[in-house]
Design an enzyme around this catalytic site. Structure first.
Site, PDB file in Angstrom:
ATOM      1  N   HIS A  26       9.823  44.406  38.786  1.00  0.00           N
ATOM      2  CA  HIS A  26       8.830  45.059  38.604  1.00  0.00           C
ATOM      3  C   HIS A  26       8.680  45.611  37.480  1.00  0.00           C
ATOM      4  O   HIS A  26       7.347  45.651  36.486  1.00  0.00           O
ATOM      5  CB  HIS A  26       8.328  44.967  39.714  1.00  0.00           C
ATOM      6  CG  HIS A  26       7.063  46.184  40.080  1.00  0.00           C
ATOM      7  ND1 HIS A  26       5.878  45.432  41.251  1.00  0.00           N
ATOM      8  CD2 HIS A  26       6.436  46.947  39.695  1.00  0.00           C
ATOM      9  CE1 HIS A  26       5.368  46.082  40.480  1.00  0.00           C
ATOM     10  NE2 HIS A  26       5.691  47.209  40.141  1.00  0.00           N
ATOM     11  N   GLU A  27       9.486  46.661  37.241  1.00  0.00           N
ATOM     12  CA  GLU A  27       9.205  47.766  36.347  1.00  0.00           C
ATOM     13  C   GLU A  27       9.212  46.752  34.873  1.00  0.00           C
ATOM     14  O   GLU A  27       8.973  48.488  34.394  1.00  0.00           O
ATOM     15  CB  GLU A  27      10.086  48.820  36.933  1.00  0.00           C
ATOM     16  CG  GLU A  27      10.127  49.106  37.974  1.00  0.00           C
ATOM     17  CD  GLU A  27       8.467  50.285  38.175  1.00  0.00           C
ATOM     18  OE1 GLU A  27       8.367  50.656  37.224  1.00  0.00           O
ATOM     19  OE2 GLU A  27       8.149  50.182  39.324  1.00  0.00           O
TER      20      GLU A  27
END
Length: 219
Positions: A26-27
């Site tokens: 996600h990051e």
């Protein structure tokens, strides 16, 4: 020990693996898209990497195990590097949730393949694999939907910020200070049980039905 955890202790290995991969991707997705649009802030801070240590927030990770919600370390984004700040901002924000949707899709695909072609070979591990993929799919779908909520500081809020006129954006920036209070109300009061989780569960179930329709020939 179970009474201190939000999830059963027996499922912890599956949950921890899923969280590490999901939060990291996600990051990293945020960082990668920002970098492609000209912002190398995250790269300079060592965040353009698959190393989970760079992305996981210790307290946020522990909290999701004991309370059912948590967070990773947010990716720093400097909009001054974007030639088209609003377009780039939307794409950077949406990249994180989309990565979780893709992970859920991959997990569903592998689960279908396992049941369609590999169950005899994997019979000894089928129960554990079913549990793992179930957690993998459902958690990533919840992360996808949850992060799209229009609440600060979630990605959904950032997307709306880049879509509204500058004057409205300025007011939204001022309202960010109330984000913690909103989350406190959602997770501490019954409002979350009656509104937030039913909404997330309904969205998750709808996506699962879509996945099932896509893979129907293999089911």
């Amino acid at each position: 020990m179970d009474r201190f955890l939000y999830y059963p202790l027996s499922l912890m290995p599956y949950l921890v693996i899923t969280l590490i991969v999901s939060f990291t991707m996600h990051e990293l997705a945020h960082a990668y898209v920002a970098y492609k649009f000209g912002d190398d802030t995250a790269k300079k801070q060592g965040r353009l990497t698959l190393n989970p240590i760079k992305h996981l927030d210790p307290f946020g990770t522990i909290l999701i195990l004991v309370a059912g919600f948590g967070w990773a370390r947010p990716i720093p984004v400097n909009r001054r590097f974007f030639k088209k700040p609003r377009l780039a901002g939307v794409l950077v924000s949406i990249a994180g949730p989309v990565s979780n949707l893709i992970l859920a899709f991959i997990g569903f695909f592998l689960l279908v393949l396992m049941h369609a072609y590999g169950m005899e070979m994997l019979a000894a591990f089928s129960t554990g694999l079913d549990q793992f993929f179930s957690i993998w799919i459902q958690l990533n779908l919840v992360l996808f939907l949850f992060n799209l909520l229009p609440l600060p500081p979630l990605d959904g809020y950032r997307i709306i910020e880049d879509l509204v006129p500058p004057g409205v954006r300025a007011k939204m920036t001022q309202a960010e200070s109330y984000g913690f209070i909103v989350f406190l109300v959602l997770f501490v009061t019954p409002l979350g049980s009656y509104v937030l989780w039913p909404m997330l569960n309904a969205g998750r179930d709808s996506i699962l039905k879509l996945f099932s329709a896509i893979f129907q020939p293999l089911l």
